[in-house]
Design a protein around this motif. Structure first.
Motif, PDB file in Angstrom:
ATOM      1  N   PHE A 145      -8.242  -4.214  -5.716  1.00 44.33           N
ATOM      2  CA  PHE A 145      -6.943  -4.265  -6.384  1.00 44.33           C
ATOM      3  C   PHE A 145      -7.059  -4.919  -7.757  1.00 44.33           C
ATOM      4  O   PHE A 145      -6.509  -4.435  -8.751  1.00 44.33           O
ATOM      5  N   ARG A 194      -6.191  -3.196 -11.223  1.00 40.07           N
ATOM      6  CA  ARG A 194      -5.189  -3.797 -12.099  1.00 40.07           C
ATOM      7  C   ARG A 194      -5.721  -3.997 -13.513  1.00 40.07           C
ATOM      8  O   ARG A 194      -5.027  -3.735 -14.504  1.00 40.07           O
ATOM      9  N   VAL A 203      -1.852  -5.811 -15.997  1.00 38.13           N
ATOM     10  CA  VAL A 203      -1.730  -7.246 -15.858  1.00 38.13           C
ATOM     11  C   VAL A 203      -1.186  -7.796 -17.166  1.00 38.13           C
ATOM     12  O   VAL A 203      -1.742  -7.535 -18.222  1.00 38.13           O
ATOM     13  N   ASP A 206       2.972 -12.417 -14.017  1.00 39.90           N
ATOM     14  CA  ASP A 206       2.092 -11.404 -13.412  1.00 39.90           C
ATOM     15  C   ASP A 206       2.431 -11.096 -11.962  1.00 39.90           C
ATOM     16  O   ASP A 206       2.140 -10.012 -11.470  1.00 39.90           O
ATOM     17  N   ASN A 207       2.986 -12.018 -11.229  1.00 40.37           N
ATOM     18  CA  ASN A 207       3.303 -11.751  -9.818  1.00 40.37           C
ATOM     19  C   ASN A 207       4.588 -12.430  -9.358  1.00 40.37           C
ATOM     20  O   ASN A 207       4.738 -12.749  -8.182  1.00 40.37           O
ATOM     21  N   SER A 235       1.148  -8.464  -4.577  1.00 40.83           N
ATOM     22  CA  SER A 235       0.968  -7.042  -4.861  1.00 40.83           C
ATOM     23  C   SER A 235       0.937  -6.786  -6.369  1.00 40.83           C
ATOM     24  O   SER A 235       1.134  -7.697  -7.186  1.00 40.83           O
ATOM     25  N   GLY A 236       0.674  -5.527  -6.736  1.00 36.59           N
ATOM     26  CA  GLY A 236       0.601  -5.162  -8.147  1.00 36.59           C
ATOM     27  C   GLY A 236       1.959  -4.805  -8.719  1.00 36.59           C
ATOM     28  O   GLY A 236       2.754  -4.100  -8.087  1.00 36.59           O
ATOM     29  N   TRP A 237       2.258  -5.333  -9.905  1.00 37.82           N
ATOM     30  CA  TRP A 237       3.543  -5.123 -10.549  1.00 37.82           C
ATOM     31  C   TRP A 237       3.394  -4.192 -11.749  1.00 37.82           C
ATOM     32  O   TRP A 237       2.420  -4.234 -12.490  1.00 37.82           O
ATOM     33  N   GLU A 238       4.429  -3.402 -11.976  1.00 35.27           N
ATOM     34  CA  GLU A 238       4.452  -2.528 -13.149  1.00 35.27           C
ATOM     35  C   GLU A 238       5.896  -2.354 -13.592  1.00 35.27           C
ATOM     36  O   GLU A 238       6.770  -2.046 -12.776  1.00 35.27           O
ATOM     37  N   ASN A 290       3.571  -2.432  -6.082  1.00 36.12           N
ATOM     38  CA  ASN A 290       2.737  -1.524  -5.310  1.00 36.12           C
ATOM     39  C   ASN A 290       2.116  -2.255  -4.116  1.00 36.12           C
ATOM     40  O   ASN A 290       1.180  -3.041  -4.281  1.00 36.12           O
TER      41      ASN A 290
END
Length: 786
Positions: A31, A35, A41, A59-60, A93-96, A110
């Protein structure tokens, strides 16, 4: 961050071992690589600002500031999803960012491990109001067990709020602590009152469209944050969420510049909740059907059982009575009346089913009901109270009723606090009124025939007058052991069923229990003839009973009505069914008896009491014994079997009158005869008369049996004399009957008993007959020797 990752790896190791830890670690590194590769990021994600309020993306995490003061802390706003027992939250988790305007940001989180994207929409609607919506985009079918919407807050907040409940957070300790665990859904959660130098504004989180379960926690001291949140475990009605978009949360966050505005909102919520609860209570009262269990309590002495409910002469049976058992009419009518009026009612007859006390208690505690109604009697009174006292230990609400004058005294409830209510007299409609009053939260003072406690004071309401018995539905018989109820004079065909065509008696016998105690006077009422025969036809043709016994106090009151009954029976071709009545012989005439015979009348119980006209007059029976004798003999001549009942101990009874009665019975030679000892039940005129004269020798109610004990003395007759007289009369009569029948008569009876009551009962009768022959021969031999 490193510390959190270390703790996660440690958790993975303890949960699944080394292989599981490495697998999870590799997934996380993958991950991180993706990222970095996708360049999503952000060292500093954008923010939206309106007035004093800032929503800042890192970032999170998403955090809220107000006037530069940090309202949320750490991950700030977060959504955690539990899939198949494993939690995945947005902070890991991954943010966008998908879209941004001046006051709104749409972001994607995600959650690759479970195949779900969280779609967040954060908008500043005004200076103090933040809308927050989270949708789930399911990429592959997945089962979602639970969702939590969480807000991590500044540790300087002192007080948490859930709906209109408020309390302080405790001091930070070594571990996490759930503070408010409640299954009642909430629509509002928040914090207020700060402890630091800076004054933090109150904050609340609200839902839209649904109420969720609250989550209020205190973090460990090394984490230092206050947690509020909402959760729900039933996210989707289906087992598995297929591909698509689902709404997870729609709500808002509000900051209050003035605490009074929050107080007003909480008070409005409280008022609405209380009004709603009051309405639910009222609706529940109107919808809830109270449940009532009516019981004929067990009553047993060693291996002998008593007869109570349905009996005008409650007593412990002896072996000569065989399977005699009256039907519990008052209980059955009361249960049927409750059911007719939409109240759950059941009837348990422990005597009919021979359920002993231990098993009875077990069965009662297995049942779910609101009130227990028990019918008591004079001789069973102490046993009944002892058993009901045991039941009261379990918090059961007890209503006592029945033909026992002792319970009609208000002092009874004062002395026996485990009895909650008493219904006196004919209690069917009193019980209905009571249950309806309780169900509708109405004043009990309107319930006639009720004795109850009001703020510690015993209140006895006015008695209920005689009512039209056509208002009663047919008695409850379903789920009762109907084949056990037996009163079939003249040995009618079995199974036999008991009915009532009337209630009460216009005559004034001083010893008679029901008219004086249950009916509260000589109130005679008869049922509609058509309805009576409708019930008879139903019991015979639909339920399969082969004979019917009318257990009226006095059946043959009203000559024309008797003729109408005979006509209706013949019209419906029920005249081939054996039926029997309890009647007065002096109310009969030749035409009436002939009509009875043509209508199929098989047998009659005649209450005669004594051969002495003086004694019959003394007791207020008002019967012409000469006419009674003519009608008894005519009954026999027509082939209708007569059963005569007599009692010893009437005013003026002597040894001579007893012997004359026994001799007269033999000369009348009825099919069967019954002897008892007159019992002066409390509440009757005879009891009061004897009590004034000092002729009652015992007030131990268990002795008021009349089958084996005498509680009175008369001039020249002591209690044991009356007891011996009863036993001797029974023996003389049985000897007379056996001599009359002879061998072939007993052989026929053996066949009858085997056919109708079983082989065992038949052989029991044979044994009794052989004992009689042996005893008779011994007496004859001793007579010859003299």
């Amino acid at each position: 961050m490193l510390k959190n990752n270390y703790l996660k790896l440690k958790s993975h190791l303890s949960r699944g071992g080394l292989h599981y830890m490495f697998t999870r670690g590799l997934k996380y590194l993958g991950f991180i690589f993706r990222r970095e590769h996708e360049k999503i990021v952000f060292a500093r994600l954008p923010e939206i600002r309106l007035g004093n309020t800032q929503v800042v993306f890192s970032d999170n995490s998403i955090n809220i500031l107000y006037g530069g003061q940090q309202i949320t802390k750490d991950y700030g706003l977060n959504v955690a999803i539990n899939c198949s027992g494993e939690w995945v939250n947005a902070a890991d988790s991954g943010w966008e960012i998908l879209k941004k305007t001046n006051n709104k940001i749409l972001a994607r989180v995600n959650c690759r491990d479970i195949g779900i994207d969280q779609l967040w929409t954060i908008a500043l609607e005004d200076n103090d109001y933040i809308s927050w919506r989270v949708d789930l985009k399911v990429i592959k079918p997945v089962k979602i067990d639970e969702i939590c919407i969480i807000c991590s807050l500044n540790p300087e907040y002192k007080t948490w709020i859930s709906n209109f409940t408020q309390d302080n957070f405790p001091d930070f300790t070594a571990g996490w602590k759930d503070l408010f665990i409640d299954n009642e859904p909430t629509s509002l959660l928040g914090v207020r009152f700060s402890t630091g130098n800076n004054i933090l504004p109150p904050l609340i989180m609200e839902t839209q469209g649904r109420h969720l379960l609250p989550l209020v926690r205190n973090s460990p001291a090394n984490n230092s944050q206050r947690i509020i949140g909402m959760r729900y475990t039933s996210f989707n009605a289906r087992e598995v969420c297929e591909k698509g978009i689902y709404s997870a949360f729609s709500g808002s966050l509000t900051l209050f510049k003035e605490a009074a505005l929050l107080d007003s909102k909480i008070e409005k919520l409280r008022t609405g909740y209380l009004n709603s609860k009051l309405q639910r209570v009222e609706n529940k009262k109107s919808e809830h059907r109270l449940s009532v269990l009516l019981v004929n309590l067990p009553w047993q002495k060693e291996d002998r059982w008593g007869v109570r409910a349905g009996s005008r002469w409650p007593h412990i049976k002896d072996s000569a009575e065989g399977g005699y058992l009256p039907f519990p009419f008052f209980l059955a009518y009361a249960a049927s009346l409750l059911e007719k009026n939409g109240i759950n009612a059941a009837l348990m007859d422990a005597i009919a089913e021979q359920i002993n006390e231990e098993r009875f208690l077990e069965l009662i505690l297995e049942r779910n009901f609101d009130y227990l109604v028990a019918e008591t009697s004079v001789p069973s009174f102490e046993d009944d109270l002892r058993l009901l006292g045991k039941l009261s230990y379990y918090g059961i609400s007890i209503i006592l009723c029945g033909p026992n004058y002792e319970i009609f005294n208000p002092e009874f409830l004062e002395k026996h606090p485990f009895i909650d209510f008493v219904l006196y007299g004919e209690y069917e409609f009193s019980l209905l009124d009571f249950i309806q009053a309780r169900q509708n939260n109405q004043d009990l003072s309107r319930v006639k025939g009720l004795i109850y406690k009001d703020n510690g004071k015993v209140v006895k309401n006015p008695s209920r007058g005689p009512f039209d018995i056509d208002l009663l539905p047919w008695p409850l018989r379903d789920n009762l052991p109907m084949v056990k109820y037996l009163d079939a004079p003249g040995e009618m065909r079995l199974p036999s069923v008991q009915m009532l065509a009337s209630r009460g008696c216009p005559f004034k016998c001083q010893f008679c229990l029901w008219p004086q105690v249950m009916y509260q006077g000589c109130h005679y009422r008869h049922r509609n003839v058509i309805d009576v025969i409708d019930e008879m036809e139903y019991l015979v043709k639909k339920k399969g009973f082969k004979s019917v016994y009318f257990d009226d106090d006095t059946f043959n009151v009203g000559r024309q009505r008797m003729l109408n009954i005979c006509k209706e029976i013949n019209k419906r071709q029920l005249n081939k069914t054996q039926w029997s009545i309890m009647a007065r012989p002096d109310l009969m005439d030749e035409e009436l008896l002939n009509n009875f015979k043509k209508a199929g009348l098989y047998s009659i119980k005649y209450g005669v009491e004594s051969s002495s006209q003086e004694l019959v007059d003394n007791i207020g029976k008002d019967m012409d014994l000469k006419k009674a004798e003519r009608m008894i003999l005519l009954t026999r001549k027509l082939g209708i079997k007569a059963h005569l009942t007599f009692t010893f101990g009437l005013p003026g009874e002597t040894r001579k009158t007893i012997q004359e009665t026994v001799d007269w019975v033999k000369s009348l030679d009825p099919f069967s005869a019954q002897f008892s000892i007159v019992t002066p039940f409390p509440g009757t005129v005879y009891y009061e008369t004897l009590d004034r004269q000092g002729l009652i020798v015992s007030k131990d109610l268990s002795c008021y049996d009349g089958n084996s004990k005498s509680v009175i003395r008369l001039n020249g007759l002591m209690p044991k004399d009356l007891e011996e007289a009863k036993n001797t009369a029974c023996k003389v009569w049985l000897d007379h009957v056996r001599t009359r029948r002879g061998f072939w008569g007993d052989a026929k009876r053996f066949v009858y008993h085997c056919k109708n009551r079983g082989l065992g009962f038949g052989f029991k009768k044979v044994r009794n007959y052989l004992n009689f022959i042996r005893r008779k021969r011994k007496e004859d031999f001793e007579s010859l020797r003299r």
